[in-house]
Design an enzyme around this catalytic site. Sequence first.
Site, short mmCIF file in Angstrom:
data_model
loop_
_atom_site.label_atom_id
_atom_site.label_comp_id
_atom_site.label_asym_id
_atom_site.label_seq_id
_atom_site.Cartn_x
_atom_site.Cartn_y
_atom_site.Cartn_z
CB CYS A 85 47.80 50.49 43.70
SG CYS A 85 46.48 50.05 42.55
CG HIS A 150 44.16 49.00 46.60
ND1 HIS A 150 44.91 49.08 45.45
CD2 HIS A 150 44.57 47.88 47.24
CE1 HIS A 150 45.75 48.06 45.41
NE2 HIS A 150 45.57 47.31 46.48
CG ASN A 190 41.30 38.12 33.62
OD1 ASN A 190 40.41 37.52 33.02
ND2 ASN A 190 42.39 38.56 33.02
CG HIS A 201 42.58 49.40 42.21
ND1 HIS A 201 43.01 50.38 43.08
CD2 HIS A 201 41.39 49.81 41.72
CE1 HIS A 201 42.11 51.37 43.09
NE2 HIS A 201 41.11 51.04 42.27
CG HIS A 203 41.80 46.23 36.84
ND1 HIS A 203 42.37 45.52 37.88
CD2 HIS A 203 42.42 45.80 35.71
CE1 HIS A 203 43.29 44.70 37.39
NE2 HIS A 203 43.34 44.84 36.09
CD GLN A 205 43.22 43.51 31.24
OE1 GLN A 205 44.00 43.86 30.36
NE2 GLN A 205 43.38 42.41 31.94
#
Length: 378
Positions: A85, A150, A190, A201, A203, A205
């Site tokens: 990852c 993770h 998303n 993982h 996250h 954007q």
Amino acid sequence: MAPGSAGAPQGWTGQVTERTLADGRPILYFDDARRAGPVHEAVDQRPLDGLPRAGEVRYDVLTGEWVTIAGHRMNRTFLPAAADCPLDPTRDPAHPSEVPDSDYDVVVFANQFPSFAPVAVESGVEAPPFGPADGPAYGHCDVVVFSSDHEASVVDLPAQRMRTVVEAWAQRTAAHSADPRIAQVFVFENRGQEIGVTLTHPHGQIYAYPFLPPRAGQLVEQARRHREATGGHLLADVLRAEQAAGRRVVLAGEHWTAYVPRAARWPVEVHLAPHRDVPDLAALDDAEKAELAVVYQELLRRVDRFHPGVDRVPYIAGWHQAPTGADRELGRLHLQLFSLLRAPGKLKYLAGSESGMGAWINDTTPERIADRLREVAS
Ligand SMILES: [Zn+2]
């Protein structure tokens, strides 16, 4: 505000440390709390080439919209094994990730496979026969990692961590908005492979676009018409109307209200708006940010509970912010949170009418969506 907490400091008490990755991309560590002495000094040892480059934008003369041509993204990392990852901390220097340090709270860095970047490549194709010329896909694409764990999910983050995420969103919005070549900053997450997530993982954007994207452009035009017709501010008036009607309101705080939009297009959709007229996340005050951290997680929790028997509902959470330049006064911050899961195992596909014509058909009613989102409240 919870009883007894009146007067307690609500400001963010963390710290930001800026470093640079081996190819020159910026990386910013957002720590939940201030730490004594130097932090995050690990150096990126990877033999990377120079800054990643973006492609170009071409104008679609049929719709008046810009399309980004990012052919180089075909090779980006796709669902790597957990051990590979790229968003994990670098726990073993022989096995480096995108984050040089061995631990972090929240970290933000420029995407290695960006749709928009400060450096763009020339395509070498012929100029368009008419209409605006092609341009570089200039912009910024941040990856915002919510946890070094993770397996974590946004809904499970401790309150203090969620507050740090909000701070990262706000500070990066301010930084990108200060770039005169940027027209719109879009903060989004998303979740779920059904949405097309390529890394599991936790996250989000941030895209800083060099043009006003179609939905932002539509919002501005509708707000302009509304102002000319009524003198009012469209997004503020929509919020007041939803509050007055009450039928589709699912959550009401001191600073924020969430409601299902009157013409919801997705099988699960809810909007969250601040009570005060603010253009973007950077303009929120401490009390608004503190409550946002709480209500945001509550909304995600309700979306997760929406379909009985489904633990993790795929969703898209996108922050609509005012344009950074012209027509800024017509924009107003709000979140659009939606899922394309219409029933367990059944996705809403954007088929002929939606994909081909842009004409939406919702198979449920916004009022039913609101009922369900209230039913599953914490
Ligand atoms: Zn990971």
